[in-house]
Scaffold this active site. Structure first.
Site, mmCIF file in Angstrom:
data_model
loop_
_atom_site.group_PDB
_atom_site.id
_atom_site.type_symbol
_atom_site.label_atom_id
_atom_site.label_comp_id
_atom_site.label_asym_id
_atom_site.label_seq_id
_atom_site.Cartn_x
_atom_site.Cartn_y
_atom_site.Cartn_z
ATOM 1 N N LYS A 53 40.072 -6.994 21.431
ATOM 2 C CA LYS A 53 40.571 -6.186 22.550
ATOM 3 C C LYS A 53 39.416 -5.824 23.475
ATOM 4 O O LYS A 53 39.520 -5.945 24.694
ATOM 5 C CB LYS A 53 41.219 -4.888 22.046
ATOM 6 C CG LYS A 53 42.607 -5.061 21.497
ATOM 7 C CD LYS A 53 43.105 -3.742 20.907
ATOM 8 C CE LYS A 53 44.442 -3.939 20.220
ATOM 9 N NZ LYS A 53 44.851 -2.845 19.365
ATOM 10 N N GLN A 97 44.345 2.633 16.967
ATOM 11 C CA GLN A 97 44.695 1.468 16.152
ATOM 12 C C GLN A 97 45.436 1.907 14.884
ATOM 13 O O GLN A 97 44.950 2.764 14.144
ATOM 14 C CB GLN A 97 43.406 0.706 15.791
ATOM 15 C CG GLN A 97 43.625 -0.566 15.006
ATOM 16 C CD GLN A 97 44.321 -1.648 15.817
ATOM 17 O OE1 GLN A 97 44.077 -1.811 17.005
ATOM 18 N NE2 GLN A 97 45.218 -2.373 15.165
ATOM 19 N N ASP A 120 50.054 1.574 24.590
ATOM 20 C CA ASP A 120 50.774 0.910 23.497
ATOM 21 C C ASP A 120 52.284 1.123 23.626
ATOM 22 O O ASP A 120 53.064 0.427 22.986
ATOM 23 C CB ASP A 120 50.323 1.498 22.147
ATOM 24 C CG ASP A 120 49.513 0.523 21.326
ATOM 25 O OD1 ASP A 120 49.510 -0.683 21.659
ATOM 26 O OD2 ASP A 120 48.879 0.960 20.351
#
Ligand code: NDP
Length: 292
Positions: A53, A97, A120
């Site tokens: 990422k 995460q 997200d």
């Protein structure tokens, strides 16, 4: 034989579009989109994913930061870091995460992120926005699946879409997206009766289960479009492993019109959509700043 939907190539194109958008934003405003990833613990798969990422965010011209926290970090400390990131105008996207260690409550953490920085798309507010058709942030994997479906040219309006899997990160948002595209949507899960017969009625079949090869070719309707979200590592003999999806690619490709491979299908789209969401967050923040 089905057309192979090339997610790797499509993701590269999407990242190029994002990079061009980043440059345009920077030229007009001097702002670079900022993405901060928070990772807790040492899970090797998460570490690799977070490194990728960061690398791709920088390649697209973002300011990319990573907070690495020990596995035993108190929840209160994590929430305090999120508060700081929420207040930092140079941070447009925040991603924590998952999975989190057991002593930390996922929902508390996700809902602490400013919904307008929740790239997200997991915050309850963004789930609600998607559900009622308001503009917000959509989870990256289903967003990537929809992009691939649209680029495959599969007709969506009126199509019967069967989604196997009802998770909050893939199955449910995928259903909301396809409903908004005027598909007739069925969500299947582990308690669904006669899954094979149901799948055979699908014009669009999305597999998001986590069971290698669960969906065999004879479950696939002739001419269907198949999107395989599953990522499963299986034993390939001689001490090696390989990645496979939830769909048995070889037999499904005999009947489908188009199908995503694993790897190289949905997987690469997730980070590309994360970058796209972060650019969107930066543009929206800029829009709000110029109005105030
Ligand atoms: P979850 O484990 O959260 O959900 C799996 C779903 O599959 C559940 O709804 C479960 O049903 C259902 N299921 C399990 N077994 C069966 C069965 N035998 N028949 C029918 N349904 C079944 O997984 P995720 O949604 O997080 O992920 C699914 C897959 O996608 C995984 O392989 C994951 O690695 C992959 N993935 C890939 C991503 C990417 O490409 N970037 C991103 C996210 C996930 P029930 O609810 O009844 O338990």
């Amino acid at each position: 034989m089905a057309e192979r939907i090339d997610g790797k190539a499509r993701a590269a194109m999407l990242r190029e579009d994002v990079a061009a958008g980043v440059q345009t934003l920077f030229d007009a405003t001097g702002v670079r989109p900022g993405l901060t990833v928070v990772i807790i613990g040492e899970d090797p798969a998460s570490q690799v994913y977070v490194r990728n990422k960061g690398r791709m965010a920088e390649a697209a011209g973002f300011v990319s930061n990573t907070h690495r926290l020990p596995a035993d970090v108190p929840e209160a400390d994590l929430l305090a870091i999120i508060d700081d990131l929420n207040a930092d105008d140079s941070v447009h996207g925040i991603l924590v995460q998952l999975p989190l260690p057991d002593h930390i409550d996922d929902r508390t953490v996700i809902n602490r992120i400013d919904p307008d920085k929740d790239v997200d798309g997991f915050h309850t507010v963004n789930v609600g926005r998607l559900s009622i058709g308001l503009d917000g942030f959509v989870p990256c994997t289903p967003l990537g699946c929809l992009d691939l479906l649209k680029h495959s040219g599969a007709p969506l309006t009126g199509a019967h879409a069967v989604i196997v899997g009802r998770s909050n990160i893939v199955g449910k948002p995928m259903a909301a997206l396809l409903l908004a595209e005027h598909c007739t949507v069925t969500i299947a899960h582990s308690r669904t009766r006669d899954l094979a017969a149901l799948c055979r009625t699908a014009d669009i079949l999305v597999a998001a289960v986590g069971r290698p090869g669960l969906i065999s070719g004879d479950w696939v309707k002739e001419g269907a479009t198949v999107i395989d979200v599953g990522i499963n590592r299986i034993d390939a003999g001689e001490g090696k492993t390989r990645l496979v999806g939830d769909v048995d690619f070889e037999s499904a490709a005999q009947r489908a019109a188009a199908i995503t491979p694993v790897p190289g299908g949905v997987g690469p789209m997730t980070i590309a959509c994360l970058l796209s969401n972060t650019l969107k967050a930066a543009k929206r923040a800029r829009g709000r700043a110029s109005q105030s």
